[in-house]
Structures are given as structure tokens and as C-alpha cells.
Design an enzyme around this catalytic site. Structure first.
Site, short mmCIF file in Angstrom:
data_model
loop_
_atom_site.label_atom_id
_atom_site.label_comp_id
_atom_site.label_asym_id
_atom_site.label_seq_id
_atom_site.Cartn_x
_atom_site.Cartn_y
_atom_site.Cartn_z
N THR A 68 0.85 -1.19 0.00
CA THR A 68 0.00 0.00 0.00
C THR A 68 0.89 1.24 0.00
OG1 THR A 68 -1.94 1.03 0.99
CG2 THR A 68 -0.39 0.00 2.53
N LYS A 72 3.54 1.48 -3.82
CA LYS A 72 2.90 0.77 -4.93
C LYS A 72 3.65 0.91 -6.27
CE LYS A 72 -1.89 0.17 -3.60
NZ LYS A 72 -3.25 0.22 -4.14
N GLY A 134 -7.07 9.69 -10.32
CA GLY A 134 -5.95 9.35 -9.45
C GLY A 134 -5.56 7.88 -9.60
P1 NAP Z 1 -5.96 9.62 -5.36
O1 NAP Z 1 -4.88 8.98 -6.14
O2 NAP Z 1 -5.64 10.68 -4.38
O3 NAP Z 1 -7.02 10.20 -6.43
C1 NAP Z 1 -8.16 10.89 -6.01
C2 NAP Z 1 -8.84 11.51 -7.22
O4 NAP Z 1 -10.02 12.15 -6.74
C3 NAP Z 1 -8.01 12.58 -7.92
O5 NAP Z 1 -8.29 12.55 -9.29
C4 NAP Z 1 -8.53 13.88 -7.30
O6 NAP Z 1 -8.48 14.98 -8.15
C5 NAP Z 1 -10.00 13.53 -7.12
N1 NAP Z 1 -10.61 14.35 -6.08
C6 NAP Z 1 -10.22 14.44 -4.79
N2 NAP Z 1 -11.02 15.31 -4.14
C7 NAP Z 1 -11.89 15.79 -5.04
C8 NAP Z 1 -12.95 16.73 -4.97
N3 NAP Z 1 -13.27 17.36 -3.84
N4 NAP Z 1 -13.66 16.98 -6.11
C9 NAP Z 1 -13.34 16.36 -7.26
N5 NAP Z 1 -12.35 15.45 -7.39
C10 NAP Z 1 -11.63 15.18 -6.29
O7 NAP Z 1 -6.77 8.53 -4.51
P2 NAP Z 1 -7.06 7.01 -4.94
O8 NAP Z 1 -5.99 6.13 -4.42
O9 NAP Z 1 -7.37 6.99 -6.39
O10 NAP Z 1 -8.36 6.68 -4.07
C11 NAP Z 1 -9.58 7.32 -4.35
C12 NAP Z 1 -10.73 6.68 -3.58
O11 NAP Z 1 -10.89 5.31 -3.96
C13 NAP Z 1 -10.54 6.67 -2.05
O12 NAP Z 1 -11.77 6.98 -1.46
C14 NAP Z 1 -10.16 5.25 -1.77
O13 NAP Z 1 -10.56 4.82 -0.45
C15 NAP Z 1 -10.96 4.49 -2.81
N6 NAP Z 1 -10.39 3.18 -3.13
C16 NAP Z 1 -11.13 2.08 -2.85
C17 NAP Z 1 -10.63 0.83 -3.15
C18 NAP Z 1 -11.45 -0.39 -2.83
O14 NAP Z 1 -10.90 -1.50 -2.81
N7 NAP Z 1 -12.75 -0.26 -2.64
C19 NAP Z 1 -9.38 0.70 -3.74
C20 NAP Z 1 -8.65 1.87 -4.03
C21 NAP Z 1 -9.16 3.11 -3.71
P3 NAP Z 1 -7.15 15.88 -8.30
O15 NAP Z 1 -6.13 14.97 -8.92
O16 NAP Z 1 -7.59 16.98 -9.17
O17 NAP Z 1 -6.78 16.27 -6.91
#
Ligand code: NAP
Length: 289
Positions: A68, A72, A134
Site C-alpha cells: 500500500t 505501490k 488518481g
Molecule cells: P488519489 O490517487 O488521491 O485520487 C483521487 C482523485 O479524486 C483525484 O483525481 C482527485 O483529483 C479527485 N478528487 C479528490 N477530491 C476531489 C474533490 N473534492 N472533487 C473532485 N475530485 C476530487 O486517490 P485514490 O488512491 O485513487 O483513491 C480514491 C478513492 O478510492 C478513495 O476513497 C479510496 O478509499 C478508494 N479506493 C477504494 C478501493 C477499494 O478497494 N474499494 C481501492 C482503491 C481506492 P485531483 O487529482 O484533481 O486532486
């Protein structure tokens, strides 16, 4: 209580922080149910210590581990082989040891598509909109490509990041021919043609319970047979899924992806089918009591 002996095989997860990981609960529940002589341990490993940690794992005979934040991507430097899926995503979340060294893949992709495959086998006519660009969005895009979706629209708030995201897929023609990126201003125009809407942003995640990445009014734009998938697993449902349910739409939450990515990893390590229901129940118990 499991009896740990000198023969017990080690699995685990590395990260920083790793204290709140749900993986040990889920994997150890499955290990107990199967009665195999393994244990799954959280290993806090800081970025600067990764080389030493991997060398140490080799010395003590760790069989495999999850990865994690923040390792990664950097873990790839230590792997003899990386699957095509993980290369596409640009991140590895599961590693196992073989005679030729460590091998790695990304089971988030399989985890993401598992509940979609339960709903339908043929996704070849499906148009997907992915909210966010992201890390999780990368696994989602690879998964949508594997499912055979016809169009993948990525919607984000930062034009430059969207361009980088699009560019990063350019050399992967199986995906780049399906993919277009859009600023969030254009979301209302996209929604009426959507079969699957996926939220990969953290908007609405605990403790941010009262927020949704799209409004209830926008939800009205979706077709009545559209599916809304939120990667967030706490709360359940999120506000977004609450809006979708109120409209009578089919919904999927992030718990199933979490369970299925874990099950896919454990199957790699144990080379046998694993009790997914036990893994799911242990997670629900841990998260919701
Ligand atoms: P990340 O790499 O930080 O990416 C987050 C994305 O969301 C980025 O594109 C960011 O935009 C956008 N974002 C954040 N805040 C925002 C807002 N207020 N309005 C619009 N867009 C916004 O995070 P990640 O690792 O992809 O994870 C994202 C989510 O997926 C988390 O909630 C995580 O818990 C969940 N997840 C779940 C699983 C599962 O197994 N269920 C697995 C992985 C992740 P910017 O780039 O413009 O900041």
C-alpha cells in the site's frame, strides 16, 4: 487462537501507515477457515527502508505480501516479473516469491470488475464515466478495458492532470482507443449516455458523510438501467449511492472491490480457492460491527 510454529508461512502487507489496514483481518479470517499454516502480518515500512525490508523478507522467507501507500510504484524496482495488468496500471499491490525472484501484479483490477461480471457477462456496448483521475482510476480504467467496454470517459477537475492521465495510456492502444478525458463542467452532457458511473474520488468518504461528487439533480440525468459504482466502502451507502438508490438504480459499493482484490491475492499465494464469504463477513464485522 492460531498456533504459530517454526513452520508457519509468512504473508503480509507493507506500507506507511499500515496500522489501519483491513487486510490482516480479512486474510487471517480466510486462513483460519482454510486451516492452512500461514499468518498475515502488517509490516510498517517507511519509504527509505524499502530496500532493506525486501531483502529482509527474502532472508526470512516471506511468501508474498500486499503493498500500500507509499510503495505501490517503487516496489516495481524489486520485481523480476510484473504482469501486463500491473504495468498498465503503473502500480503493484500484490507480490509473491518464486525461484526467479519476486513477481508482482495488481489485483485491484480483478477486484473492481468482479461485481460487474456478476451483473453481466457482456459489456461490449457499455459506456462508462469515471469520476476522478488518481491511482484508483487507473485500476478502474484497466478493468473497464478488460471487461470490453466500448467507451471510457474520465471526468476530472484539473485539466493538466487529465492530460497527463490521457498521455499515460497513449502507448496502450487497447485502452487509449476507448478513452477520452473531460473537465467536470461537461459531465451533465455525458450522463444521459452512461451505462456505468464510477466514483473514484474520495468525496463522500468517512467522515465526509454529507457530500456527494454529483448532485441529486444530476443523478436524474442517468438512464433508469444505469449502474452507479462507488469505490468508497465507508459509509455504506455513501451519499452518492443513496441518491442512486432513491432513483431506483443498481448500485455497487467499494467493499466488494476490497474483498475481491484480497481474495485474488490470497489465491495467488495459496494456489487454491479461498472463502470469499468469510473474507467479506470479517470486513463487515470490522467496519460496521
Ligand atoms: P488519489 O490517487 O488521491 O485520487 C483521487 C482523485 O479524486 C483525484 O483525481 C482527485 O483529483 C479527485 N478528487 C479528490 N477530491 C476531489 C474533490 N473534492 N472533487 C473532485 N475530485 C476530487 O486517490 P485514490 O488512491 O485513487 O483513491 C480514491 C478513492 O478510492 C478513495 O476513497 C479510496 O478509499 C478508494 N479506493 C477504494 C478501493 C477499494 O478497494 N474499494 C481501492 C482503491 C481506492 P485531483 O487529482 O484533481 O486532486
Amino acid at each position: 487462537m492460531k498456533l504459530i510454529t517454526g513452520k508457519t508461512k509468512l504473508l503480509g502487507i507493507i506500507g506507511a501507515p499500515v496500522e489501519h489496514s483491513l487486510s490482516p483481518v480479512m486474510h487471517n479470517a480466510a486462513i483460519a477457515e482454510l486451516g492452512v499454516d500461514y499468518i498475515y502480518v502488517p509490516f510498517p515500512v517507511q519509504e527509505v527502508d524499502l530496500t532493506q525490508a525486501i531483502r529482509g523478507f527474502e532472508v526470512i522467507g516471506v511468501q508474498g505480501f500486499n503493498i500500500t501507500i507509499p510503495h505501490k510504484q517503487s516496489i516495481m524496482n524489486f520485481l523480476a516479473e510484473i504482469t501486463h495488468t500491473a504495468k498498465m496500471v503503473g502500480a503493484v499491490n500484490t507480490v509473491w516469491y518464486t525461484e526467479s525472484g519476486w513477481q508482482g501484479t495488481n489485483t485491484d483490477v480483478e477486484g473492481f470488475i468482479a461485481p460487474l461480471k456478476e451483473i453481466a457477462q457482456d459489456w461490449s456496448q457499455a459506456t462508462a464515466v469515471v469520476l476522478g483521475n488518481g491511482g484508483a482510476a487507473r485500476a478502474v480504467v484497466a478493468g473497464l478495458g478488460q471487461l470490453g467496454c466500448t467507451k471510457i470517459h474520465i471526468v476530472g477537475r484539473d485539466r493538466q492532470k487529465l492530460q497527463y492521465f490521457a498521455q499515460s495510456w497513449q502507448h496502450i492502444t487497447e485502452i487509449s482507443r476507448l478513452l477520452t478525458v473531460h473537465h467536470s463542467e461537461t459531465l451533465p452532457q455525458l450522463l444521459p449516455a452512461v451505462d456505468l458511473l464510477v466514483n473514484t474520488t474520495p468525496v463522500g468518504m468517512y467522515p465526509d458523510l454529507d457530500r456527494s461528487i454529483i448532485s441529486e439533480e444530476l443523478m436524474e440525468q442517468l438512464k433508469p438501467d444505469a449502474i452507479v459504482y462507488d469505490l468508497i466502502y465507508t459509509p455504506s451507502p455513501t451519499k452518492l449511492l443513496g441518491f442512486a438508490k432513491a432513483r431506483g438504480l443498481k448500485t455497487i459499493d467499494g467493499l466488494e472491490m476490497l474483498v475481491q482484490q484480497g481474495a485474488a491475492a490470497l489465491e495467488i499465494w495459496l494456489q487454491q480457492p479461498v472463502p470469499i464469504e468469510t473474507m467479506r463477513n470479517s470486513l463487515k464485522q470490522q467496519l460496521f460491527g
